[in-house]
Design a protein around this motif. Structure first.
Motif, PDB file in Angstrom:
ATOM      1  N   ILE A   5      -6.138   5.058   3.040  1.00 21.67           N
ATOM      2  CA  ILE A   5      -5.962   6.304   2.404  1.00 21.67           C
ATOM      3  C   ILE A   5      -5.928   5.997   0.888  1.00 21.67           C
ATOM      4  CG2 ILE A   5      -4.685   8.398   1.969  1.00 21.67           C
ATOM      5  CD1 ILE A   5      -3.748   8.411   4.932  1.00 21.67           C
ATOM      6  N   GLU A  17      -1.204  11.017   6.497  1.00 18.02           N
ATOM      7  CA  GLU A  17      -0.798   9.402   6.933  1.00 18.02           C
ATOM      8  C   GLU A  17      -0.224   9.713   8.357  1.00 18.02           C
ATOM      9  OE1 GLU A  17       2.282   6.211   5.667  1.00 18.02           O
ATOM     10  OE2 GLU A  17       2.089   7.786   4.490  1.00 18.02           O
ATOM     11  N   LYS A  21      -1.117   8.342  12.012  1.00 20.77           N
ATOM     12  CA  LYS A  21      -0.215   7.143  12.756  1.00 20.77           C
ATOM     13  C   LYS A  21      -0.029   7.818  14.171  1.00 20.77           C
ATOM     14  CE  LYS A  21       2.317   5.022   8.954  1.00 20.77           C
ATOM     15  NZ  LYS A  21       3.632   5.411   8.289  1.00 20.77           N
ATOM     16  N   VAL A  27      -2.081   2.757   9.114  1.00 18.57           N
ATOM     17  CA  VAL A  27      -2.392   3.149   7.972  1.00 18.57           C
ATOM     18  C   VAL A  27      -1.909   2.495   6.702  1.00 18.57           C
ATOM     19  CG1 VAL A  27      -2.520   5.427   6.798  1.00 18.57           C
ATOM     20  CG2 VAL A  27      -2.337   5.425   9.199  1.00 18.57           C
ATOM     21  N   VAL A  29      -1.707   3.293   2.675  1.00 18.51           N
ATOM     22  CA  VAL A  29      -1.868   4.107   1.709  1.00 18.51           C
ATOM     23  C   VAL A  29      -1.736   3.351   0.208  1.00 18.51           C
ATOM     24  CG1 VAL A  29      -1.062   6.064   0.211  1.00 18.51           C
ATOM     25  CG2 VAL A  29      -0.642   5.988   2.827  1.00 18.51           C
TER      26      VAL A  29
END
Length: 211
Positions: A5, A17, A21, A27, A29
Motif C-alpha cells: 500500500i 489494510e 488482511k 500487507v 504499508v
C-alpha cells in the motif's frame, strides 16, 4: 503474495489494510520505493485534493514507482482519489497534470444538477467483465459506496469496466488498462459486494490474470 500500500500521506490507509488482511493476504504499508518494489502488487489509495496528492507523490519519488509498475505490467489498484490520479489531468483547483496512464480528465460535478459531494450508495452497471471479475459470483445487490466531488470524463470507453448513474451523469466506477485498475468507490467500505470485488481483484493478481 504480498500487497504494497503506497503511503504518500493522503488518506486513511487503515481500512484498506485491514480489509486486505481479512482476505488472508500479507500487507506492507510503506513510503519507501524499494520496499514497495519488492511486493507483488500495489494499491494507491487516497482522500483529498488532486494537486496535493501529485505533489506528495513527486516529492517522495513514488511517481517513478507507479510509472515503472505500468511498464513492467505489475498490477496496481487505485482507489477513490488514487483512481483519479491515474488520469491525464484534473480541473480541481485550477487544473493539474495526473499520472497519464488513462486517457481522460477529472471534472467536478455540476452543483446545480447534483448534490456535491456525491456521497452514498449507487448500483454498478458492468460494461464488460475482465478475466479477474467472476460474474457468476456476483449475486444479489451490486451497490457500492462513493464519496467524491470529481469524476472521470472523456475516457477511452475500452478501459471502462463498470459505471454508476448519479443524476444525469454516468460515473466511471471501475476502469482497467492492462495491469492497472481503478475503483472510484471505496471497496473496503462497500459491505459484502465491495469486499467481493476487492477479493476478486486480489485473487486475479494471484492467478496471474490481471495483466
Amino acid at each position: 503474495m504480498k500487497i504494497g500500500i503506497i503511503d504518500y500521506g493522503m488518506g486513511n490507509l487503515f481500512s484498506v489494510e485491514q480489509a486486505i488482511k481479512r482476505l488472508g493476504y500479507e500487507v506492507l504499508v510503506s513510503t519507501d520505493k524499494e520496499e514497495l518494489q519488492a511486493t507483488d502488487t500495489l494499491i494507491l489509495p487516497g482522500v483529498g485534493a488532486f494537486q496535493d496528492a501529485m505533489k506528495r507523490l513527486q516529492e517522495t519519488n513514488l511517481v517513478s514507482l507507479i510509472n515503472e509498475s505500468e511498464k513492467s505490467n505489475k498490477p496496481l489498484l487505485g482507489i477513490c482519489l488514487g483512481m483519479q490520479l491515474l488520469f491525464q489531468e484534473s480541473a480541481e483547483n485550477g487544473g493539474g497534470k495526473g499520472l497519464g496512464i488513462f486517457t481522460g480528465e477529472i471534472e467536478r460535478f455540476d452543483g446545480r444538477a447534483n448534490r456535491v459531494p456525491h456521497m452514498g450508495w449507487n448500483e454498478l452497471q458492468f460494461a464488460r467483465y475482465p478475466e479477474w471479475l467472476q460474474e457468476n459470483e456476483m449475486t444479489g445487490d451490486r451497490f457500492v459506496y462513493f464519496v467524491h466531488s470529481y469524476f472521470a470524463t472523456n475516457m477511452n470507453q475500452a478501459d471502462l469496466v463498470a459505471f454508476a448513474h448519479y443524476g444525469d451523469k454516468q460515473v466511471p466506477a471501475i476502469v482497467q488498462k492492462g495491469s492497472i485498475t481503478g475503483m472510484q468507490f471505496h471497496p473496503e467500505k462497500s459491505s459484502e459486494f465491495g469486499v467481493l470485488l476487492l477479493k476478486q481483484w486480489l485473487d486475479g493478481v494471484k492467478k496471474g490474470v490481471v495483466v
